[in-house]
Design a protein around this motif. Structure first.
Motif, PDB file in Angstrom:
ATOM      1  N   TRP A 102       0.847  -1.186   0.000  1.00 42.24           N
ATOM      2  CA  TRP A 102       0.000   0.000   0.000  1.00 42.24           C
ATOM      3  C   TRP A 102       0.887   1.241   0.000  1.00 42.24           C
ATOM      4  CZ3 TRP A 102      -5.495   0.545   1.876  1.00 42.24           C
ATOM      5  CH2 TRP A 102      -6.215  -0.658   1.726  1.00 42.24           C
ATOM      6  N   GLU A 143      -5.458   2.887  -1.293  1.00 41.43           N
ATOM      7  CA  GLU A 143      -5.865   1.500  -1.517  1.00 41.43           C
ATOM      8  C   GLU A 143      -5.490   1.048  -2.923  1.00 41.43           C
ATOM      9  OE1 GLU A 143      -9.906  -1.295  -1.341  1.00 41.43           O
ATOM     10  OE2 GLU A 143      -9.988   0.824  -0.780  1.00 41.43           O
ATOM     11  N   ARG A 164     -11.914  -9.040   0.643  1.00 42.44           N
ATOM     12  CA  ARG A 164     -11.075  -8.120   1.414  1.00 42.44           C
ATOM     13  C   ARG A 164     -11.408  -8.316   2.895  1.00 42.44           C
ATOM     14  NH1 ARG A 164     -12.571  -2.355  -0.665  1.00 42.44           N
ATOM     15  NH2 ARG A 164     -14.623  -3.200  -0.123  1.00 42.44           N
ATOM     16  N   GLN A 209     -14.273   2.056   6.558  1.00 39.99           N
ATOM     17  CA  GLN A 209     -13.466   2.926   5.711  1.00 39.99           C
ATOM     18  C   GLN A 209     -14.096   4.311   5.571  1.00 39.99           C
ATOM     19  OE1 GLN A 209     -13.117   0.556   2.105  1.00 39.99           O
ATOM     20  NE2 GLN A 209     -11.093  -0.215   2.715  1.00 39.99           N
ATOM     21  N   VAL A 232      -9.095   4.418   6.199  1.00 45.78           N
ATOM     22  CA  VAL A 232      -8.718   3.414   5.196  1.00 45.78           C
ATOM     23  C   VAL A 232      -7.312   2.929   5.534  1.00 45.78           C
ATOM     24  CG1 VAL A 232      -8.293   2.943   2.761  1.00 45.78           C
ATOM     25  CG2 VAL A 232     -10.163   4.473   3.428  1.00 45.78           C
ATOM     26  N   PRO A 277      -4.512  -0.759   5.476  1.00 45.12           N
ATOM     27  CA  PRO A 277      -4.278  -2.006   4.724  1.00 45.12           C
ATOM     28  C   PRO A 277      -5.097  -3.174   5.243  1.00 45.12           C
ATOM     29  CG  PRO A 277      -2.208  -0.896   5.196  1.00 45.12           C
ATOM     30  CD  PRO A 277      -3.264  -0.153   5.959  1.00 45.12           C
TER      31      PRO A 277
END
Length: 964
Positions: free
Chosen positions: A584, A617, A634, A769, A774, A776
């Motif tokens: 990231w 992201e 995810r 998020q 946000v 990883p």
């Protein structure tokens, strides 16, 4: 000689019994001899596998031996030359005593770092400070690739030493090829002129030649080894400060027998260097592996012995049963001999000679059969599952023959027990015994069944208490040794339950007889009388069948359970087939070179608040589109999150998911939750604020469904959520307690421990998020069944996906199946099951054929009296159902009961605190179906043989038998 001929005639007369006894002896010897063979083979494989894992995990070749010595403390330069020459010779000679093929032998000499000045200041900036060392490596030319320039001369050219360099040195010292430098140092008698003439690179970056850590490419001028030795080591123009030795050996050729030689050579080399040099060091990663290997070896030997306990007992019982059948047929003969003056010693001696003869044959054949059994064990990939695995190295050794000899002696002694008992009875006593077959057996008379049952139940309760303590306190049992009682106690339980049910069995027969006394047809009436009055006669075959079937079911359940729970543990811990982390992009500052974080300036009263890192992201779609990927999800993890319920705030692990993708990707065992996991996911999908909380949170805070909670973590604002469900398990989350140290508030000031229950919150990733941050997340992948890991890795490389870490569940499953303890369990349990079925079949057929042979007169008389052949077959069928059928039923009940009671205790051999999902006993219906088919086949073949023998009895034969 006359005695020997008499024994041979007797053996020929009872050839089928003798062959059956010989078969049992051969199998016993084969099993005993296979134990050291298999132990040696699996320990050999474990040793190499441990070394291979060491190479993969630590990126170090285990067969590489490194040594270095500092020469600064040597008094004279002549002393340096002599000591290095002696050390070279000694280490070269000792390296051959490792007992392995030497792939590489490398010597490196090096000087100290010298200040260097340009010989021609007009070509090189003289203001730059330059320092480097002179180094020589043996056989260097074979392991390099010339990038530019030429190879150096092996003699000084006009007093200039030519050298090879790596590109990094030219950059670091700001030189080009051909620039000449001069070493001027007070310790150097005359100036040394150095000129780089060639730039090199490694020919193979995986070459063991470069694995010794001496290839610092920025500060080395590489002089030809022969020139360095002549002018510096022996010529003393420059003081040699360091010497390095590197030996690489093919560790795959390492044998168990050579471990001691390997360790001795290592110790001698280490001792020599420490005694002859002021500063020295040695390194070999294989020696560190040996230390853990020896502990594993002891545990594995105990486990192999323990796993074979039920089969050893079963074989002993088989030998005793066959020997007893032989003795029963010869009891009249023994009693007549005793009545005519033969001593017990003379009779027993004859049987001893017979046993020695059979034992000798078994000793010749058994070890070679054991060798083949070991091959079967090595190919076992699971219970009754075989694969084309690389063959284990099996061989007959002295220990195998020692075990075989001990097995022969023990087996012969076992077969002599009925003879010893029979020689105590006279002809009168023998006739009395034949007339009183309904009395209790010796085992029942001394209440052996009750005693063994009490002992097994007591040990069962002891194991359960130990296991509860381990799980409740979060203790680790990895340091516990494998307890042989875990395998012995179930065998005792099966034996005691079989004896106990056989104690009740005659009463059941009498009850059946009384219930239908007025209605039974004549052939059933005769069968019930025969079975009811001769229960002692049937107890051997019934107990044998009970132990065989119960042991087979227990072995099947134990092996299936251990394999299934280890597989479930790996799948649950990872959560999916592939778990990976990607790179990231973020705005985090580069790591500080100082010793700690920056602090505020003196006098500054403001506290520096660290800036929250902003992440970008990366694309997720490329992972879902990889070939062979069935679904992708995810999954966001935050270990140090918090949850606030009312006035209480608890630390918890936070998991953010997309419900649809998670449900299609994650692995979860059934029945762990109150409802199916998909029902919880459907519940979550109805509200973006919905969360699931663990039962540990609900118990400690009193939270219930519908309560409003606040979740978050440091450096972010929390968000309000609503509890939609309470869960006990969730993929990749371990709910078992973990011990945490806490200081006691009592006056004793001793440190105690408290149990900290893990806590979990599961919510929507998109909600986290949008309302928090946000950060990883992990990518979970579910692969199609036909997709290989290698194909997936190649696809990732082709798409240039940036992977930070990757966990492959399938590869971990393969590694677990290759674990020596798993190999031992699967191999020995499979072998035990096959042996149990085999000897059960032989023992069953043998017993009934001999039983029928002894009752031909009875059946002939019945045929002469008008009983039809069909009625006699029905009588035999009923007799088999009342005896063999009952024994099979008792064996099934006993085996399943033993499995449910004792198989859960096998988790004591592992770590109960990390065994998630909980240990669960597994039964494969196919195993039981196979067993039932074999039993049905046995009874069917038995009836066919008995029917065939009966069909040959005619009326005139019955009359002749009656006259006899």
């Amino acid at each position: 000689m006359a005695l020997f001929l008499m024994i041979l005639r007797k053996m020929v007369k009872n050839r089928w019994l003798e062959l059956s006894l010989l078969l049992g002896l051969i199998v016993s010897v084969a099993l005993a001899s296979s134990m050291p063979i298999y132990t040696h083979a699996i320990l050999q494989r474990m040793l190499i596998k441990d070394l291979e894992v060491q190479q993969i995990d630590k990126q170090q070749y285990p067969g590489q031996y490194f040594a270095n010595a500092y020469l600064g403390g040597v008094e004279t330069k002549q002393g340096v030359e002599q000591r290095l020459a002696e050390a070279d010779a000694f280490l070269d000679e000792q390296s051959k005593r490792f007992g392995l093929p030497i792939l590489l032998a490398k010597i490196t000499r090096s000087t100290m770092n010298f200040e260097m000045t340009p010989s021609d200041p007009s070509k090189v900036d003289p203001k730059e400070k330059r320092s480097a060392e002179l180094t020589a490596m043996s056989d260097l030319e074979q392991h390099i690739r010339l990038v530019d320039g030429k190879l150096p001369a092996t003699e000084p050219m006009n007093g200039i030493y030519e050298a090879l360099v790596f590109p990094e040195l030219l950059t670091h010292l700001k030189l080009v090829l051909g620039n000449e430098l001069t070493i001027i140092d007070k310790n150097v008698s005359e100036p040394i002129r150095i000129k780089p003439v060639g730039v090199i690179d490694l020919k193979d970056y995986n070459d063991l030649y470069w694995g010794d850590g001496t290839n610092d490419s920025r500060s080395k001028f590489l002089i030809p080894f022969s020139l360095f030795e002549k002018d510096f080591t022996k010529g003393n123009k420059v003081e040699v400060m360091f010497s390095f030795w590197n030996y690489a050996m093919d560790y795959h050729q390492l044998k168990l027998e050579g471990l001691q030689d390997y360790t001795d050579a290592y110790d001698r080399m280490e001792s020599y260097l420490s005694n002859h040099f002021m500063n020295s060091a040695v390194k070999n990663t294989a020696v560190s592996v040996f230390k853990t290997y020896y502990d594993k070896e002891k545990k594995l030997r105990i486990m192999l012995w323990s796993l074979n306990v039920p089969i050893v007992l079963l074989l002993a019982f088989y030998l005793f049963m066959v020997a007893n059948l032989i003795t029963e047929r010869q009891k009249t003969e023994i009693a007549v001999l005793r009545s005519r003056g033969a001593s017990r010693l003379q009779i027993i001696t004859g049987y001893v000679l017979e046993g020695i003869l059979l034992g000798f044959i078994a000793f010749l054949i058994g070890p070679f059969l054991g060798l083949q059994l070991t091959q079967i064990l090595g190919a076992s990939n699971g219970f009754l599952e075989f694969v084309q695995r690389s063959a284990m190295e099996v061989k007959l050794n002295q220990e195998a023959y020692q075990y075989a000899l001990a097995a022969v002696a023990a087996s012969v002694c076992m077969t002599l027990l009925p003879v010893v008992l029979a020689t105590r009875v006279s002809i009168v006593g023998h006739k009395q015994t034949m007339a009183r077959q309904h009395k209790l057996s010796f085992a029942h008379q001394i209440f052996l069944d009750v005693i063994l049952l009490a002992v097994s139940i007591y040990l069962l309760q002891t194991f359960h208490r130990r296991m509860k303590d381990l799980v409740a306190l979060g203790l680790d049992s990895m340091d516990m040794k494998v307890d042989p009682l875990l395998f012995l106690v179930p065998a005792l339980f099966v034996l005691s339950m079989g004896l106990l049910l056989l104690r009740v069995y005659p009463w059941v027969i009498r009850l059946i007889y009384e219930l239908g006394r007025k209605w039974w047809p004549p052939y059933l009436y005769s069968t019930l009388l025969q079975v009811g009055r001769s229960t002692t006669q049937y107890q051997f075959i019934m107990l044998f069948l009970i132990m065989t079937i119960a042991t087979g079911l227990f072995s099947a359940s134990a092996a299936r359970t251990l394999n299934k729970n280890i597989e479930d543990k790996i799948r649950y811990k990872n959560g999916a087939d592939i778990v990976l982390q990607t790179q990231w992009e973020n705005d985090a500052p580069p790591p500080s070179m100082g010793s700690g974080p920056p602090s505020a300036a003196p006098g500054d009263s403001q506290v520096v608040i660290p800036k929250r890192i902003q992440y970008t992201e990366p694309p997720f779609l490329p992972f879902a589109q990889l070939p062979g990927v069935e679904s992708a999800a995810r999954v966001f993890h935050k270990k140090d999150a918090y949850v606030t319920i009312g006035k209480e705030t608890k630390k918890a692990e936070l998991m953010g998911i997309d419900t649809d993708e998670f449900g299609r990707t994650a692995w979860m065992r059934d029945l762990l939750l109150d409802h199916h996991i998909n029902e919880y996911l459907n519940l979550l999908s109805t509200d973006a604020r919905a969360v699931l909380i663990s039962s540990s949170i609900a118990e400690e805070t009193g939270a219930m469904v519908g309560d409003v909670v606040r979740i978050g973590w440091n450096e972010v604002e929390g968000a309000t959520c609503i509890v939609y469900g309470i869960i006990d398990y969730w993929p990749s989350w371990n709910p078992n307690p973990v011990l945490t140290p806490s200081t006691s508030t009592s006056t004793s000031s001793t440190k105690q421990s408290k149990v900290d229950l893990p806590k979990l919150i599961v919510g929507h990733l998109s909600y986290m998020q949008n309302n928090m941050a946000v950060e990883p997340y992990d990518v979970w992948l579910k692969l199609t069944p036909d997709t290989t890991s290698q194909a997936l890795y190649e696809a990732m490389d082709q798409k240039r996906l940036s992977i930070v870490s990757l966990t492959d569940t399938r590869q971990l499953l393969v590694r677990s199946k290759n674990d020596p303890f798993q190999l031992a369990i699967n191999g020995v349990m499979t072998l035990g099951f096959l042996i149990a079925i085999g000897i059960s079949f032989i023992g069953f057929i043998l017993y009934w054929v001999l039983s029928l042979s002894g009752r031909i007169l009875q059946f002939g008389v019945l045929r002469a009296m008008g009983v039809s052949f069909a009625q006699i077959v029905g009588m035999l069928t009923a007799e088999q159902l009342l005896t063999s059928g009952a024994a099979v039923l008792i064996g099934i009940v006993t085996g399943n009961t033993a499995s449910k009671l004792f198989v859960p205790l096998f988790q004591l051999s592992f770590d109960p605190s990390s065994q998630v999902p909980p240990f669960q006993v597994s039964f494969n219906p196919q195993d039981q179906l196979n067993l039932y088919m074999i039993v049905a086949l046995m009874i069917g073949i038995g009836l066919i043989l008995l029917g065939t023998m009966l069909s040959r009895i005619n009326i005139h034969q019955a009359v002749k038998l009656g006259e006899d």
